[in-house]
Design a protein around this motif. Structure first.
Motif, PDB file in Angstrom:
ATOM      1  N   PRO A   6       0.765  -1.170  -0.114  1.00 50.83           N
ATOM      2  CA  PRO A   6      -0.095  -0.070  -0.056  1.00 50.83           C
ATOM      3  C   PRO A   6       0.781   1.112   0.101  1.00 50.83           C
ATOM      4  CG  PRO A   6      -0.034  -1.034   2.146  1.00 50.83           C
ATOM      5  CD  PRO A   6       0.777  -1.864   1.190  1.00 50.83           C
ATOM      6  N   ARG A   7       0.834   2.148  -0.939  1.00 53.69           N
ATOM      7  CA  ARG A   7       1.730   3.032  -1.244  1.00 53.69           C
ATOM      8  C   ARG A   7       1.759   3.924   0.349  1.00 53.69           C
ATOM      9  NH1 ARG A   7       3.372   5.898  -6.035  1.00 53.69           N
ATOM     10  NH2 ARG A   7       5.240   6.807  -5.157  1.00 53.69           N
ATOM     11  N   PHE A   8       0.670   4.589   0.796  1.00 54.63           N
ATOM     12  CA  PHE A   8       0.975   5.042   2.248  1.00 54.63           C
ATOM     13  C   PHE A   8      -0.802   5.460   2.255  1.00 54.63           C
ATOM     14  CE2 PHE A   8       1.688  10.068   1.443  1.00 54.63           C
ATOM     15  CZ  PHE A   8       1.194  10.008   0.606  1.00 54.63           C
ATOM     16  N   SER A  61       4.600   8.675   8.396  1.00 52.44           N
ATOM     17  CA  SER A  61       5.129  10.028   9.259  1.00 52.44           C
ATOM     18  C   SER A  61       6.249  10.556   8.586  1.00 52.44           C
ATOM     19  CB  SER A  61       5.438   9.402  10.721  1.00 52.44           C
ATOM     20  OG  SER A  61       4.552   9.960  11.496  1.00 52.44           O
ATOM     21  N   GLU A  62       6.302  10.977   7.438  1.00 48.75           N
ATOM     22  CA  GLU A  62       7.450  11.373   6.875  1.00 48.75           C
ATOM     23  C   GLU A  62       7.585  12.763   6.992  1.00 48.75           C
ATOM     24  OE1 GLU A  62       7.280   9.994   2.549  1.00 48.75           O
ATOM     25  OE2 GLU A  62       9.166  11.237   2.102  1.00 48.75           O
ATOM     26  N   THR A  63       6.130  13.390   6.650  1.00 47.05           N
ATOM     27  CA  THR A  63       6.300  14.816   7.098  1.00 47.05           C
ATOM     28  C   THR A  63       5.000  15.222   7.809  1.00 47.05           C
ATOM     29  OG1 THR A  63       4.433  15.417   5.027  1.00 47.05           O
ATOM     30  CG2 THR A  63       6.907  15.283   4.600  1.00 47.05           C
ATOM     31  N   THR A  68      17.660   4.086   0.708  1.00 47.44           N
ATOM     32  CA  THR A  68      18.254   5.162  -0.106  1.00 47.44           C
ATOM     33  C   THR A  68      16.878   5.935  -0.513  1.00 47.44           C
ATOM     34  OG1 THR A  68      17.743   3.734  -2.000  1.00 47.44           O
ATOM     35  CG2 THR A  68      20.036   3.960  -1.177  1.00 47.44           C
ATOM     36  N   ASP A  69      15.620   5.459  -0.571  1.00 40.93           N
ATOM     37  CA  ASP A  69      14.500   6.232  -1.050  1.00 40.93           C
ATOM     38  C   ASP A  69      14.662   6.862  -2.361  1.00 40.93           C
ATOM     39  OD1 ASP A  69      11.540   6.488  -0.879  1.00 40.93           O
ATOM     40  OD2 ASP A  69      12.097   8.599   0.238  1.00 40.93           O
ATOM     41  N   VAL A  70      15.471   6.390  -3.081  1.00 42.10           N
ATOM     42  CA  VAL A  70      15.462   6.883  -4.371  1.00 42.10           C
ATOM     43  C   VAL A  70      14.066   6.911  -5.058  1.00 42.10           C
ATOM     44  CG1 VAL A  70      15.933   6.385  -6.982  1.00 42.10           C
ATOM     45  CG2 VAL A  70      17.790   6.144  -5.323  1.00 42.10           C
TER      46      VAL A  70
HETATM   47  N1  GUN Z   1       4.955   8.682   0.191  1.00 40.99           N
HETATM   48  C1  GUN Z   1       4.235   8.118  -0.504  1.00 40.99           C
HETATM   49  N2  GUN Z   1       4.783   7.691  -1.940  1.00 40.99           N
HETATM   50  C2  GUN Z   1       5.983   8.325  -1.417  1.00 40.99           C
HETATM   51  C3  GUN Z   1       7.370   8.155  -2.461  1.00 40.99           C
HETATM   52  O1  GUN Z   1       7.244   7.740  -3.786  1.00 40.99           O
HETATM   53  N3  GUN Z   1       8.404   8.778  -2.004  1.00 40.99           N
HETATM   54  C4  GUN Z   1       8.484   9.130  -0.539  1.00 40.99           C
HETATM   55  N4  GUN Z   1       9.726   9.617  -0.189  1.00 40.99           N
HETATM   56  N5  GUN Z   1       7.385   9.222   0.106  1.00 40.99           N
HETATM   57  C5  GUN Z   1       6.176   8.588  -0.247  1.00 40.99           C
END
Ligand code: GUN
Ligand code: ZN
Length: 456
Positions: free
Chosen positions: A214-216, A244-246, A331-333
């Protein structure tokens, strides 16, 4: 007839020299004048020391002239584990780092990913990303592909052809996408995920497996996440996503799932947190959320280049480790601009030092600890540490032969440095020129020996 006491597996190669690796107790263990035998099954058959040579050669039936001796500036280390990389974003790696996450996705990422409907485009990009990462020492990669099932299967085939250990995820997303041609319905996502898993497993690739993706939470309805949790459970599969990236993302998730206590709760409620789950980023998780990670056995992928490049946040790795949550590096390219795990090592150290500048009492990560995160930690985060991650008898031989002093390389040596210093120099200054051979499950995969149609 077999010699009494001789193991069944034939030892096909023996190396003598310096080996460096990590154990759960020791971030860095240096084995000098070691002897390591690799069985014909690709697994480590024995590890001993030079003085044990006669005994080992009798037990395992190899001749002394068959031993490969490492040079004075060479060592073997475990292969690097990239716990989070978007293979489909490799074409724009190194560009497009001027927008925050949600705008970055809609402006750059989704339009590029939509091109993977075209299998020829997919083949070009996926071949290059597998080659580039392998050359840079990534023996295990946990990949995001795109929503396209056939292109995702192709990524699995290419990883298998080049001999990389990989988890491959067909991306699932059924809502909130501003790009018209890049979205699925719930039904499509569910059916295509099942087809992807069925077809990839049917290939019986020894080192390549599907991961439910699931993408997010912002891209998936609750119904789809629940369905994907079921599919993962029924097939005992890995799961990967972002969390919880941003801050902006966290607030949007709160708005979409007001009944959940936290972002982590949202995934937990949909059965997406298991001991085979890896979640990328986690920069803004609370202590309570980290406790839930610990309790479920889910892990985090720390992606420092991406966190800094698109200004997402700073993960406090020390806090995560204190919570005893499994953690690997990614790496999260292309949110992260480099496909090399050596870059992830350096950015992890930099980020830890930034936290130390902000708080002089902060317990900065050491290079030995970060070395462990990039190898054993990654294999633990992917629940693969029974197969890979360090040099233990019975594990697969996933290894990099490093020459710190390769002609024309990036490192100058001035004195006779010990192996610990050589490793530190390599981690901080080295690149693919120093990685002279790469092995996955005992097979030499770098330098490449593939047919020329894959060579470009
Ligand atoms: N959150 C949902 N999709 C992505 C993605 O492709 N890259 C990153 N860094 N965060 C995401
Ligand atoms: Zn990502």
């Amino acid at each position: 007839m077999t010699t009494p006491g001789r193991p069944d597996t034939h030892v096909s190669r023996v190396y003598r020299g310096t080996f460096v690796h990590s154990t759960p107790d020791k971030a860095l263990q240096v084995l000098e004048d070691a002897l390591l035998g690799v069985g014909s099954n690709g697994k480590i058959a024995f590890i001993g020391t030079g003085p044990e040579l006669n005994k080992l050669s009798q037990t395992f039936g190899f001749k002394q002239y068959e031993i490969t001796h490492l040079g004075p500036h060479e060592f073997f280390m475990p292969g690097l584990v990239d716990t989070h990389i978007h293979a489909s974003q490799y074409s724009f790696a190194g560009t497009a780092l001027d927008l925050p996450l949600l705008e970055w996705l809609n402006t750059y990422t989704f339009p590029v990913e939509s091109h993977f409907k075209d299998l020829e485009f997919a083949r070009r990009v996926y071949t290059r990303v597998v080659r580039r990462t392998l050359r840079n020492g990534t023996t295990t990669a946990c990949y995001f592909a795109t929503i396209h099932t056939d292109a995702s299967l192709l990524l699995g085939q290419i990883a298998n052809d080049f001999g990389q250990r990989a988890l491959v995820g067909k991306v699932c997303m059924d809502r909130n996408n501003a790009v018209k041609h890049y979205k699925e319905t719930y039904q499509e996502s569910k059916e295509e995920t099942s087809r992807f898993i069925g077809e990839l497993l049917q290939k019986k690739y020894p080192l390549v497996k599907p991961v439910v993706t699931p993408r997010f939470a912002l891209s998936c309805s609750g119904a789809l996440m629940g369905q994907l949790g079921e599919i993962a459970k029924n097939n005992n599969l890995h799961i990967q996503s972002h969390i919880s990236e941003t801050i902006e993302e966290v607030n949007c998730v709160k708005g979409l799932f007001p009944e959940s206590e936290s972002y982590t709760e949202v995934y937990h409620k949909h059965n997406l947190l298991t001991d085979k789950t890896v979640m990328a980023h986690g920069c803004h998780l609370s202590d309570e959320e980290l406790v839930l990670f610990r309790e479920t056995g889910a892990s985090l992928s720390h992606c420092p280049n991406s966190n800094i490049s698109i200004c997402s946040g700073i993960l406090d790795v020390r806090k995560v480790l204190n919570h005893k949550v499994k953690l690997g590096l990614g790496t999260d390219v292309a949110g992260g601009y480099s496909a090399s795990m050596l870059d992830a090592v350096r950015r992890t150290l930099d980020t830890s030092k930034v936290l130390s500048i902000q708080n002089p009492d902060y317990h900065t990560l050491t290079f030995e600890e970060v070395f462990r995160l990039a190898t054993l930690g990654g294999s633990q985060a992917l629940s693969m540490d029974d197969q890979t991650g360090n040099f233990e008898v019975g594990k697969d031989f996933d290894a990099l032969r490093v020459n710190v002093s390769v002609p024309g390389g990036p490192i100058d040596l001035f004195q006779t440095d010990g192996p610990k210093i050589l490793l530190e120099k390599f981690l901080n200054l080295g690149d693919d020129r120093n990685i002279v051979e790469v092995y996955v499950a005992g097979k030499k995969v770098v330098p490449f020996t593939e047919p020329t149609d894959l060579a470009e």
